[in-house]
Design an enzyme around this catalytic site. Structure first.
Site, mmCIF file in Angstrom:
data_model
loop_
_atom_site.group_PDB
_atom_site.id
_atom_site.type_symbol
_atom_site.label_atom_id
_atom_site.label_comp_id
_atom_site.label_asym_id
_atom_site.label_seq_id
_atom_site.Cartn_x
_atom_site.Cartn_y
_atom_site.Cartn_z
ATOM 1 N N LYS A 38 0.846 -1.202 0.000
ATOM 2 C CA LYS A 38 0.000 0.000 0.000
ATOM 3 C C LYS A 38 0.882 1.253 0.000
ATOM 4 C CE LYS A 38 -0.175 -0.340 4.997
ATOM 5 N NZ LYS A 38 -0.839 -0.997 6.127
ATOM 6 N N ARG A 132 -10.420 -0.544 14.273
ATOM 7 C CA ARG A 132 -10.225 0.340 13.133
ATOM 8 C C ARG A 132 -11.132 -0.210 12.040
ATOM 9 N NH1 ARG A 132 -4.156 1.164 10.916
ATOM 10 N NH2 ARG A 132 -4.688 -0.858 10.040
ATOM 11 N N TYR A 248 17.135 30.372 6.822
ATOM 12 C CA TYR A 248 16.015 31.045 7.483
ATOM 13 C C TYR A 248 16.213 31.081 8.989
ATOM 14 C CZ TYR A 248 13.027 30.912 3.297
ATOM 15 O OH TYR A 248 12.492 31.105 2.067
ATOM 16 N N MET A 296 12.123 24.664 1.872
ATOM 17 C CA MET A 296 11.203 23.884 1.049
ATOM 18 C C MET A 296 11.947 23.012 0.023
ATOM 19 S SD MET A 296 8.091 25.203 -1.405
ATOM 20 C CE MET A 296 7.256 26.061 -0.085
HETATM 21 C C1 LIG Z 1 -0.052 -1.940 6.654
HETATM 22 C C2 LIG Z 1 -0.592 -3.232 7.083
HETATM 23 C C3 LIG Z 1 0.256 -4.348 7.215
HETATM 24 C C4 LIG Z 1 1.769 -4.227 7.170
HETATM 25 O O1 LIG Z 1 2.179 -3.651 8.398
HETATM 26 P P1 LIG Z 1 3.737 -3.360 8.752
HETATM 27 O O2 LIG Z 1 3.682 -2.860 10.147
HETATM 28 O O3 LIG Z 1 4.189 -2.310 7.795
HETATM 29 O O4 LIG Z 1 4.455 -4.630 8.600
HETATM 30 C C5 LIG Z 1 -0.332 -5.575 7.490
HETATM 31 N N1 LIG Z 1 -1.678 -5.682 7.637
HETATM 32 C C6 LIG Z 1 -2.513 -4.626 7.554
HETATM 33 C C7 LIG Z 1 -3.982 -4.819 7.739
HETATM 34 C C8 LIG Z 1 -1.991 -3.365 7.281
HETATM 35 O O5 LIG Z 1 -2.818 -2.311 7.204
#
Ligand SMILES: *Cc1c(COP(=O)(O)O)cnc(C)c1O
Length: 348
Positions: A38, A132, A248, A296
């Protein structure tokens, strides 16, 4: 089109990525080891990460959204892709057409998939304490999931990076759910969860951060290698006299006549202002302390002790995730996902 060379690059080691996956796969014992890709594989580039890991034998990939899934098609041969955010009302066209499974995360999504999923397989997220996404355990009773073709039943650990009693509690709840809900495979552990031991691995693990060089727990130290090396070109090297200030707010005053390199990188690239005071870079092995504030698009480094450094040279930032997180106050996740689009991703 003119090819414009980028003055910022993220050097990415496919060797380190694959070595990290192999270590996590070995820790996962008999469980398959997947990959969370992701957020564009935590900023490294999901398509390339998927290609390298699929070539190494990884078969199970996870993204957050359907837009991320769409960007990865066509998938490499033989891999499976799951979408953590499930099947919302606006996702159904994508969910029915793309070669990926939703991770159903609520009774509403379950009903929607039963209605419109045409019997296609899905994954299901059960909440065991994170609160969540995911069905509450009691919502799985009474046949709520009957008739679904569940490929993977998942849950997610909230405190796996800590020695928290919550880990064992979530494990116990997940074991109960596993007895009650039929699925082809069961999956609980992220990177930190893998380090908690084989009990947490079940059939499939889902590491993210550790693939990319993050150390989720002390057990992984010495085994996980840095994957991402941000590099910036020097725009100019200037002489700064003793008593003059840089940048800055004039927060750095030269204690003696100094040479200062101005690098083509700043907080717009995700190199945030909190690195001031502790950040640094190297040039041919010489340590270059960051001086003054991060701007920046520009950051200054003291190169007084770095010999022949000159305009056009590349600096390699100090960006090892665990130590950079410890000194900056940012998480290892923020450090990687924050790196901006101006970094050209260069796999070696
Ligand atoms: C992001 C995520 C992972 C991976 O987690 P890490 O801590 O980066 O290893 C696994 N399962 C779910 C549901 C996640 O959202």
């Amino acid at each position: 089109m003119i090819a414009v060379p980028s003055p910022l690059r993220l050097r990415l080691s496919s060797g380190a990525l694959v070595a990290n996956w192999r270590w996590l796969a070995a820790q996962s014992r008999s469980a398959a080891c997947g990959a969370a890709i992701k957020a564009d594989a935590y900023g490294l580039g999901a398509r390339e990460v998927m290609r390298h890991l699929a070539a190494a034998g990884c078969r199970d990939f996870f993204v957050a959204t359907w837009a991320e899934a769409a960007a990865l098609t066509p998938l490499p041969e033989g891999v499976s892709l799951s979408v953590f955010h499930g099947a919302g009302a606006r996702d159904m066209i994508a969910a029915r057409t793309l070669p990926a499974r939703p991770v159903l995360g609520s009774l509403e999504q379950v009903a929607r998939w039963r209605e419109a999923g045409e019997g296609r397989p899905c994954d299901v997220m059960i909440d065991t304490g994170m609160n969540r996404l995911g069905l509450r355990v009691e919502e799985t009773a009474g046949g709520a999931l009957d008739g679904l073709s569940i490929e993977t039943l998942l849950s997610h650990l909230a405190s796996a990076d800590e020695d928290s009693a919550q880990n064992a509690r979530q494990l116990a709840v997940f074991r109960e759910v596993r007895q009650a809900v039929p699925a082809r495979r069961y999956s609980l552990a992220n990177s930190a969860g893998i380090c908690l031991g084989a009990d947490y691995a079940f059939d499939l693990t889902r590491p993210g951060i550790a693939l990319y060089g993050g150390i989720p727990r002390r057990e992984a130290a010495g085994h996980i290698r840095q994957v991402a090396f941000p590099e910036a070109r020097i725009l100019q090297v200037r002489e700064v006299r003793q008593g003059e200030t840089v940048g800055y707010g004039a927060t750095w005053t030269a204690p003696r006549d100094a040479r200062v390199a101005i690098a083509n990188m700043g907080y717009a690239d995700g190199y945030l202002r909190c690195h001031a005071g502790s950040g640094g870079a190297t040039w041919q092995g010489c340590a270059l302390p960051l001086i003054g504030r991060v701007s920046m698009d520009l950051t200054a480094f003291d190169v007084s002790d770095a010999g022949a450094v000159e305009e056009g040279d590349w600096l390699t930032l100090d960006y090892d995730p665990p130590s950079t997180a410890a000194r900056s106050g940012l998480s290892q996740y923020e450090l990687l996902t924050g790196l901006g689009a101006r970094f050209e991703r260069a796999w070696v």
